[in-house]
Design a protein around this motif. Structure first.
Motif, mmCIF file in Angstrom:
data_model
loop_
_atom_site.group_PDB
_atom_site.id
_atom_site.type_symbol
_atom_site.label_atom_id
_atom_site.label_comp_id
_atom_site.label_asym_id
_atom_site.label_seq_id
_atom_site.Cartn_x
_atom_site.Cartn_y
_atom_site.Cartn_z
ATOM 1 N N ASN A 54 -68.724 14.120 8.145
ATOM 2 C CA ASN A 54 -69.672 15.228 8.340
ATOM 3 C C ASN A 54 -70.777 15.197 7.300
ATOM 4 O OD1 ASN A 54 -68.299 16.155 10.540
ATOM 5 N ND2 ASN A 54 -67.414 17.952 9.554
ATOM 6 N N ALA A 55 -70.406 14.903 6.045
ATOM 7 C CA ALA A 55 -71.401 14.832 4.975
ATOM 8 C C ALA A 55 -72.395 13.706 5.233
ATOM 9 C CB ALA A 55 -70.701 14.639 3.632
ATOM 10 N N ALA A 56 -71.871 12.543 5.696
ATOM 11 C CA ALA A 56 -72.766 11.428 6.002
ATOM 12 C C ALA A 56 -73.680 11.768 7.174
ATOM 13 C CB ALA A 56 -71.939 10.178 6.300
ATOM 14 N N ARG A 101 -78.977 9.355 -0.012
ATOM 15 C CA ARG A 101 -77.725 9.673 0.657
ATOM 16 C C ARG A 101 -76.552 9.460 -0.314
ATOM 17 N NH1 ARG A 101 -78.962 5.997 6.015
ATOM 18 N NH2 ARG A 101 -80.972 6.967 6.540
ATOM 19 N N ARG A 102 -76.039 10.535 -0.785
ATOM 20 C CA ARG A 102 -74.928 10.453 -1.750
ATOM 21 C C ARG A 102 -73.922 11.574 -1.469
ATOM 22 N NH1 ARG A 102 -77.352 11.508 -5.969
ATOM 23 N NH2 ARG A 102 -76.387 13.380 -6.823
ATOM 24 N N VAL A 103 -72.668 11.183 -1.393
ATOM 25 C CA VAL A 103 -71.571 12.144 -1.212
ATOM 26 C C VAL A 103 -70.740 12.155 -2.504
ATOM 27 C CG1 VAL A 103 -69.537 12.801 0.129
ATOM 28 C CG2 VAL A 103 -71.487 11.705 1.263
ATOM 29 N N GLU A 104 -70.498 13.339 -3.040
ATOM 30 C CA GLU A 104 -69.686 13.477 -4.245
ATOM 31 C C GLU A 104 -68.365 14.155 -3.888
ATOM 32 O OE1 GLU A 104 -71.857 15.564 -7.204
ATOM 33 O OE2 GLU A 104 -73.340 13.964 -7.511
ATOM 34 N N GLY A 113 -57.210 23.812 -10.390
ATOM 35 C CA GLY A 113 -57.795 25.142 -10.503
ATOM 36 C C GLY A 113 -56.871 26.100 -11.223
ATOM 37 N N LYS A 114 -57.116 27.377 -11.019
ATOM 38 C CA LYS A 114 -56.331 28.415 -11.684
ATOM 39 C C LYS A 114 -55.179 28.866 -10.788
ATOM 40 C CE LYS A 114 -60.352 30.179 -14.206
ATOM 41 N NZ LYS A 114 -61.209 31.360 -14.460
ATOM 42 N N ASN A 115 -54.225 29.534 -11.394
ATOM 43 C CA ASN A 115 -53.118 30.172 -10.680
ATOM 44 C C ASN A 115 -52.291 29.178 -9.877
ATOM 45 O OD1 ASN A 115 -54.074 32.661 -11.631
ATOM 46 N ND2 ASN A 115 -55.466 32.848 -9.899
ATOM 47 N N GLY A 116 -52.134 27.943 -10.402
ATOM 48 C CA GLY A 116 -51.247 26.991 -9.772
ATOM 49 C C GLY A 116 -51.800 26.347 -8.519
ATOM 50 N N TYR A 117 -53.113 26.219 -8.386
ATOM 51 C CA TYR A 117 -53.719 25.592 -7.218
ATOM 52 C C TYR A 117 -54.594 24.413 -7.645
ATOM 53 C CZ TYR A 117 -52.196 29.291 -4.064
ATOM 54 O OH TYR A 117 -51.436 30.146 -3.312
ATOM 55 N N CYS A 118 -54.757 23.444 -6.738
ATOM 56 C CA CYS A 118 -55.626 22.290 -6.971
ATOM 57 C C CYS A 118 -56.827 22.379 -6.028
ATOM 58 C CB CYS A 118 -54.864 20.990 -6.740
ATOM 59 S SG CYS A 118 -53.442 20.786 -7.836
ATOM 60 N N GLU A 119 -57.908 21.757 -6.457
ATOM 61 C CA GLU A 119 -59.164 21.873 -5.704
ATOM 62 C C GLU A 119 -59.711 20.497 -5.366
ATOM 63 O OE1 GLU A 119 -62.199 24.776 -6.997
ATOM 64 O OE2 GLU A 119 -63.591 23.092 -7.001
ATOM 65 N N LEU A 120 -60.100 20.324 -4.109
ATOM 66 C CA LEU A 120 -60.785 19.133 -3.622
ATOM 67 C C LEU A 120 -62.123 19.578 -3.045
ATOM 68 C CD1 LEU A 120 -60.995 16.170 -2.538
ATOM 69 C CD2 LEU A 120 -59.815 16.999 -0.500
ATOM 70 N N SER A 121 -63.204 18.927 -3.461
ATOM 71 C CA SER A 121 -64.518 19.307 -2.951
ATOM 72 C C SER A 121 -65.254 18.073 -2.443
ATOM 73 C CB SER A 121 -65.345 20.001 -4.046
ATOM 74 O OG SER A 121 -65.579 19.121 -5.127
ATOM 75 N N VAL A 122 -66.021 18.251 -1.355
ATOM 76 C CA VAL A 122 -66.850 17.198 -0.780
ATOM 77 C C VAL A 122 -68.257 17.770 -0.659
ATOM 78 C CG1 VAL A 122 -67.199 15.666 1.170
ATOM 79 C CG2 VAL A 122 -64.870 16.245 0.465
ATOM 80 N N ALA A 178 -68.035 21.500 0.718
ATOM 81 C CA ALA A 178 -66.776 21.965 1.308
ATOM 82 C C ALA A 178 -65.697 21.951 0.234
ATOM 83 C CB ALA A 178 -66.369 21.083 2.476
ATOM 84 N N VAL A 179 -64.891 23.011 0.185
ATOM 85 C CA VAL A 179 -63.857 23.143 -0.846
ATOM 86 C C VAL A 179 -62.506 23.332 -0.163
ATOM 87 C CG1 VAL A 179 -63.050 24.449 -2.840
ATOM 88 C CG2 VAL A 179 -65.503 24.207 -2.427
ATOM 89 N N VAL A 180 -61.542 22.510 -0.581
ATOM 90 C CA VAL A 180 -60.161 22.613 -0.098
ATOM 91 C C VAL A 180 -59.282 23.041 -1.269
ATOM 92 C CG1 VAL A 180 -58.199 21.404 0.918
ATOM 93 C CG2 VAL A 180 -60.532 20.826 1.629
ATOM 94 N N ILE A 181 -58.576 24.154 -1.106
ATOM 95 C CA ILE A 181 -57.649 24.656 -2.131
ATOM 96 C C ILE A 181 -56.227 24.428 -1.638
ATOM 97 C CG2 ILE A 181 -56.929 26.642 -3.493
ATOM 98 C CD1 ILE A 181 -59.734 25.783 -4.117
ATOM 99 N N LEU A 182 -55.427 23.736 -2.462
ATOM 100 C CA LEU A 182 -54.044 23.432 -2.088
ATOM 101 C C LEU A 182 -53.097 23.850 -3.208
ATOM 102 C CD1 LEU A 182 -54.571 19.858 -0.615
ATOM 103 C CD2 LEU A 182 -54.016 21.914 0.688
ATOM 104 N N PRO A 183 -51.898 24.302 -2.868
ATOM 105 C CA PRO A 183 -50.939 24.674 -3.926
ATOM 106 C C PRO A 183 -50.449 23.452 -4.689
ATOM 107 C CG PRO A 183 -49.922 24.825 -1.750
ATOM 108 C CD PRO A 183 -51.374 24.565 -1.519
ATOM 109 N N SER A 184 -50.331 23.602 -6.017
ATOM 110 C CA SER A 184 -49.825 22.512 -6.843
ATOM 111 C C SER A 184 -48.346 22.291 -6.577
ATOM 112 C CB SER A 184 -50.041 22.830 -8.330
ATOM 113 O OG SER A 184 -51.405 22.984 -8.614
ATOM 114 N N ALA A 185 -47.930 21.042 -6.771
ATOM 115 C CA ALA A 185 -46.511 20.718 -6.584
ATOM 116 C C ALA A 185 -45.748 21.021 -7.856
ATOM 117 C CB ALA A 185 -46.358 19.247 -6.231
#
Length: 611
Positions: free
Chosen positions: A516-518, A529-532, A538-547, A604-611
């Motif tokens: 989608n970014a491309a 054209r650059r995708v990062e 993150g905080k409160n035991g969550y991890c963050e993935l961003s595109v 776009a930001v994806v928040i997932l619970p830490s293991a």
């Protein structure tokens, strides 16, 4: 001579005598002098006065004159001030007949014991708002009072009960002599560890320093605020005001041994309310005014665990942890407590409608089956979307496989030629075999990833490294990004970011967001054209993935619709990709959204619970 006594004359004489007696008694009213060690605005002093006045008003059968003095010895500690006050009280009350002198606070008790011969000689004394340590060992027989414990130990025990996961308790107190005395008492009672909690003492700070220290506390700490009459900079305070500011800044639950601190972010404490202490002092004073001196010299103050219900709700503390005998302030009655009779009537109606309940149970079971069916269809839809997505990238995958296969063929032909020579170079042949093996593994890796993403099955979850999931997906899409002349930059500063999820479905989400970014940058010059892609904890035991991309961003009219099915800004797009991605992420306990704060492009930001 016979003396005749006329009954009417006798009655008149008795009435006159009785009236004279009442007049004489009324001419000498009962007088009570109340002496506070603090100044008049201190909340504790006002609460004691309120409790004292309410008890007297309800129980005193006759008129009593009240006189009140505030020594303010907590702020003016010099002996010169005390002598001046004594001179003033002698001039004011020295010729007045007092029935009882009531003192509030240890400073007031000491002052009156030292100076009462000057302004209240031989007048009984009632004291209150003092601890056992503040009372001298031998009191005169006509000095009686109410002793408060201000039980710091039980307050810490209460904190340990309300916060089962707490590891330490922090005790704060100021720099005035009274504050330091409190600190010495706290150290003697609590030591370095108490009630399975490590004890830390904080003093010698400015008020801002106390607030910063409180704000820096972790959630596994409990904060006990004693008194701050003066901070390290010499600024003087009303302790309740200082405690209120510190408690407002605290990131940990706050406790106190003073009931006057409640109502300002204080969760609980083992306290005796100053109002009840005032009532007990009034009861002793009224006995003395009536001439009853039989009370013991010291009466323990009525103390209990006190908990503020508003703080319990704010801090999300389980109410089952509150002691059964605790007094709860600001409690809002439950619906059952307020409407017990109507609710009982409703229960009787419900009991008479069992057939309806049975129908509802059946409906619930049907709903569960429908939910299971929807979950299965969601998995099927995600699989179909994945196959469609991979089909669109088939050209890039073919190119990704062509490179290692071509290299394998070239190396194999070179090896055949070398093997026909009279003295073949074995080192060269071994190097050729190494290259063939490496290219084979590369091709096998591509095929394996494609196969795993093409398979359909249960969305089982496992502990995986989010960095590795991103690297595999980027490698899978590398040829497609090269064909689109789009640069992909991955920021994964952390060595490992472990989450619990389904690897194949997470790769599907990452791949969809990457494509989608491309697509969003298709109209830009190739150098722009650059995708990062960023991975972070993150905080409160969550991890963050961003595109994030450098495209035109999401149109304003689509921002609220972007995750709805069949909504797409692409020509010919079905608008299911983002909707499926969000359902995948939410099924794994996470969230997917677009960052509204970016100035350029879309993130776009994806928040997932830490293991």
């Amino acid at each position: 001579m016979v003396l005749r006594i006329r009954p009417r004359a006798v009655i008149v004489t008795l009435i006159v005598l009785l009236a004279g007696a009442f007049v004489a008694r009324a001419a000498v009213p009962r007088r009570v002098l109340l002496v506070y060690e603090s100044e008049s605005t201190l909340l504790a002093a006002r609460q004691i006065a309120s409790g004292f006045a309410e008890y007297m008003e309800a129980n005193a059968p006759e008129h009593i004159e009240y006189y009140t003095e505030y020594l303010d010895t907590l702020r003016f500690t010099s002996p010169v001030h005390s002598r001046r006050v004594a001179d003033f009280l002698e001039a004011k009350y020295g010729q007045m007949d007092l029935d009882v002198v009531v003192t509030a606070g240890p400073g007031a008790l000491r002052f009156v014991l030292e100076a009462r011969d000057r302004f209240a000689k031989d007048v009984p004394v009632v004291f209150g708002a003092v601890t056992e340590n503040s009372v001298v060992e031998t009191l005169p027989a006509d000095v009686k009072g109410v002793v408060s414990r201000f039980d710091l130990g039980k307050t810490v025990q209460l904190a340990s009960r309300l916060q089962p996961r707490a590891r330490k308790v922090v005790v704060m107190y100021g720099s005035a002599p009274f504050d330091r005395k409190w600190g010495e008492t706290a150290l003697a009672v609590l030591g370095e560890r108490y009630a399975s909690l490590d004890v830390e003492y904080v003093s010698g700070l400015s008020l801002d320093g106390f607030r910063s220290a409180a704000a820096g506390l972790s959630s596994d700490a409990a904060l006990v605020i004693l008194t701050v009459f003066q901070d390290a900079e010499g600024t003087k305070f009303v302790p309740r005001d200082a405690a209120r500011k510190i408690a407002a800044a605290s990131s940990a639950p706050v406790y106190s041994v003073y009931s006057s601190y409640f109502g300002s972010n204080v969760l609980g404490g083992h306290v005796g309310t100053f109002q009840s202490v005032g009532a007990q002092m009034a009861a002793l004073s009224l006995d003395i005014v009536r001439g009853d001196l039989s009370a013991p010299q010291t009466t323990p103050a009525r103390e209990t665990a006190l908990v503020d219900w508003r703080e319990v709700q704010r801090l999300r503390i389980d109410d089952v942890l509150i002691p059964d005998d605790a007094e709860i302030r600001n409690y809002a009655p439950s619906a059952w407590e307020r409407y017990r009779i109507p609710i009982s009537a409703v229960f009787l109606v419900i009991a008479a409608q069992m057939l309806t309940i049975a129908a509802l149970v059946y409906q619930n079971q049907r709903g569960r089956r429908l939910e299971a069916t929807l979950a299965s269809e969601r998995i099927e839809l995600a699989h179909l979307s994945r196959r469609s997505q991979l089909g669109e990238l088939s050209g890039a995958f073919a190119h990704e496989l062509t490179q290692p296969l071509t290299s394998i063929l070239a190396n194999a032909e070179a090896g055949q030629k070398l093997s026909t020579e009279t003295t073949p170079d074995m080192n060269e042949i071994r190097a050729i075999f190494d290259d063939i093996a490496a290219d084979d593994r590369r091709a096998s890796s591509v095929i394996s990833q494609l196969r795993s993403m093409m398979l359909k099955g249960e969305a089982s979850q496992e502990i995986l490294d989010l960095n590795e999931a991103v690297r595999q997906t980027v490698a899978l899409a590398r040829a497609e990004m090269v064909a689109r002349r789009t640069e992909v930059e991955v920021h994964d500063e952390l060595a490992s970011v472990r989450v619990k999820g389904n690897l194949v479905q997470l790769q599907q989400v990452i791949l969809n967001l990457l494509v989608n970014a491309a697509d969003a940058m298709a109209d830009l010059p190739p150098r722009q054209r650059r995708v990062e892609i960023g991975v972070d904890k993150g905080k409160n035991g969550y991890c963050e993935l961003s595109v994030a991309d450098m495209g035109p961003g999401i149109p304003a009219e689509m921002q609220s619709e972007i995750f709805k099915p069949f909504v797409s800004s692409k020509k010919g797009g079905l608008g299911l990709g983002l909707a499926i991605c969000r359902s995948i992420v939410e099924a794994q306990g996470g969230k997917l959204f677009f960052d509204d704060g970016v100035k350029r492009g879309a993130r776009a930001v994806v928040i997932l619970p830490s293991a």
